[in-house]
Design a protein around this motif. Structure first.
Motif, PDB file in Angstrom:
ATOM      1  N   GLN A  80       0.886  -1.180  -0.126  1.00  0.00           N
ATOM      2  CA  GLN A  80      -0.098  -0.229   0.044  1.00  0.00           C
ATOM      3  C   GLN A  80       0.916   1.424  -0.107  1.00  0.00           C
ATOM      4  O   GLN A  80       0.252   2.380  -0.313  1.00  0.00           O
ATOM      5  CB  GLN A  80      -0.944   0.039   1.134  1.00  0.00           C
ATOM      6  N   LYS A  81       2.032   1.032   0.278  1.00  0.00           N
ATOM      7  CA  LYS A  81       2.963   2.164   0.236  1.00  0.00           C
ATOM      8  C   LYS A  81       3.078   2.918  -1.321  1.00  0.00           C
ATOM      9  O   LYS A  81       3.470   4.111  -1.152  1.00  0.00           O
ATOM     10  CB  LYS A  81       4.484   1.926   0.697  1.00  0.00           C
ATOM     11  N   TYR A  82       2.639   2.193  -2.170  1.00  0.00           N
ATOM     12  CA  TYR A  82       2.704   2.781  -3.570  1.00  0.00           C
ATOM     13  C   TYR A  82       1.312   3.431  -3.920  1.00  0.00           C
ATOM     14  O   TYR A  82       1.265   3.923  -5.114  1.00  0.00           O
ATOM     15  CB  TYR A  82       2.768   1.593  -4.733  1.00  0.00           C
ATOM     16  N   LEU A  83       0.352   3.415  -3.152  1.00  0.00           N
ATOM     17  CA  LEU A  83      -1.031   4.096  -3.515  1.00  0.00           C
ATOM     18  C   LEU A  83      -0.735   5.686  -3.471  1.00  0.00           C
ATOM     19  O   LEU A  83       0.148   6.293  -2.602  1.00  0.00           O
ATOM     20  CB  LEU A  83      -2.003   3.780  -2.334  1.00  0.00           C
ATOM     21  N   SER A  84      -1.617   6.255  -4.120  1.00  0.00           N
ATOM     22  CA  SER A  84      -1.658   7.717  -4.198  1.00  0.00           C
ATOM     23  C   SER A  84      -2.993   8.027  -3.924  1.00  0.00           C
ATOM     24  O   SER A  84      -3.801   7.339  -3.595  1.00  0.00           O
ATOM     25  CB  SER A  84      -1.370   8.063  -5.617  1.00  0.00           C
ATOM     26  N   ILE A  85      -3.406   9.418  -3.807  1.00  0.00           N
ATOM     27  CA  ILE A  85      -4.577   9.970  -3.454  1.00  0.00           C
ATOM     28  C   ILE A  85      -5.312  10.296  -4.588  1.00  0.00           C
ATOM     29  O   ILE A  85      -4.784  10.736  -5.795  1.00  0.00           O
ATOM     30  CB  ILE A  85      -4.431  11.424  -2.787  1.00  0.00           C
TER      31      ILE A  85
END
Length: 256
Positions: A193-198
């Motif tokens: 999930q560290k790759y997720l963006s807003i």
């Protein structure tokens, strides 16, 4: 302007306040929450996210229309539809510019993909050297859409064309983000999930500018990456939780 520590505390508090099951009730996210089978969740989620523009109530109504057509068993329908089923969909109106032809096209693509893969997760894998979903979305896009041009292509945004890809980013948050709150599913186990963006739209963009998180005036992919840099300083392991904070501030309008 708040200093770093105060802004982090403020956003953490807002994220905590809105990341609760109450959030689901009026959000398109309620659509995939009606299912427990992973493939049902993926298909219902992707379709609901794809039509997520405009009024949230009408998005939910339109998504329900699609569920009805699929007999409320999206995965079963995708694997076992007949040509006659798809013909009867073609002329239906679904949601704004997403029509029956688009819906039928998406079902065909899902059918092809689920014959090759157990889950859509395989198509969104992030590679070692990558820091977000920029390339992964594009790889998914080229796999999901056939090369021959079709009117439905416009419904799957391209970061390579500098689109913020808001709806796909939102879908990815639903599938990837893991916590114990019961809002996001976190059913994709192999993507961090560290790759997720807003998911960037008018509201999250405006609020992010008011808070000094971004300076760019357009809501495009470059701005998504500018916002990535800002929010990952607050929490590099779970940056997308701040989507709840920005959403909550948009609803309460307490910054305006």
């Amino acid at each position: 302007m708040l200093n770093f520590e105060d802004l982090k505390n403020f956003l953490d508090e807002k994220a905590d306040q809105y990341n609760t099951p109450d959030f689901i009730e009026n959000d398109p996210l309620q659509i995939p929450h009606r299912f427990s089978l992973q493939q049902d969740i993926e298909i219902a989620g992707f379709l609901a996210a794809t039509i997520s523009w405009g009024n949230r109530k009408s998005i939910i109504n339109s998504a329900e229309k699609m569920l009805d057509i699929m007999g409320n068993s999206p995965y079963d329908f995708v694997l076992n539809y007949s040509e006659k089923d798809l013909e009867s969909i073609q002329d239906k109106s679904i949601h704004r510019t997403f029509n029956g032809q688009d819906f039928a096209y998406f079902i065909r693509q899902f059918n092809r993909i689920y014959k090759e893969h157990e889950s859509l997760e395989a198509l969104f894998a992030v590679r070692d050297s990558e820091t977000n979903f920029h390339h992964a979305i594009e790889r998914f896009r080229s796999h999901f859409l056939e090369e021959e041009k079709h009117r439905s292509h416009k419904h799957v945004s391209s970061p390579y064309k500098n689109s913020s890809a808001k709806r796909i980013i939102m879908f990815l948050r639903w599938m990837v983000r893991k916590d114990k709150r019961g809002v996001d599913f976190g059913i994709w186990k192999n993507i961090d999930q560290k790759y997720l963006s807003i998911p960037l739209d008018v509201h999250t963009g405006n609020i992010s500018r008011k808070l000094g998180l971004i300076t760019r005036t357009q809501n495009d992919w470059k701005t998504v990456e500018e916002l990535d840099v800002a929010i990952r300083k607050f929490d590099e392991q779970d940056p997308a939780k701040y989507d709840y904070a920005l959403f909550g501030l948009g609803v309460t309008k307490e910054l305006f």
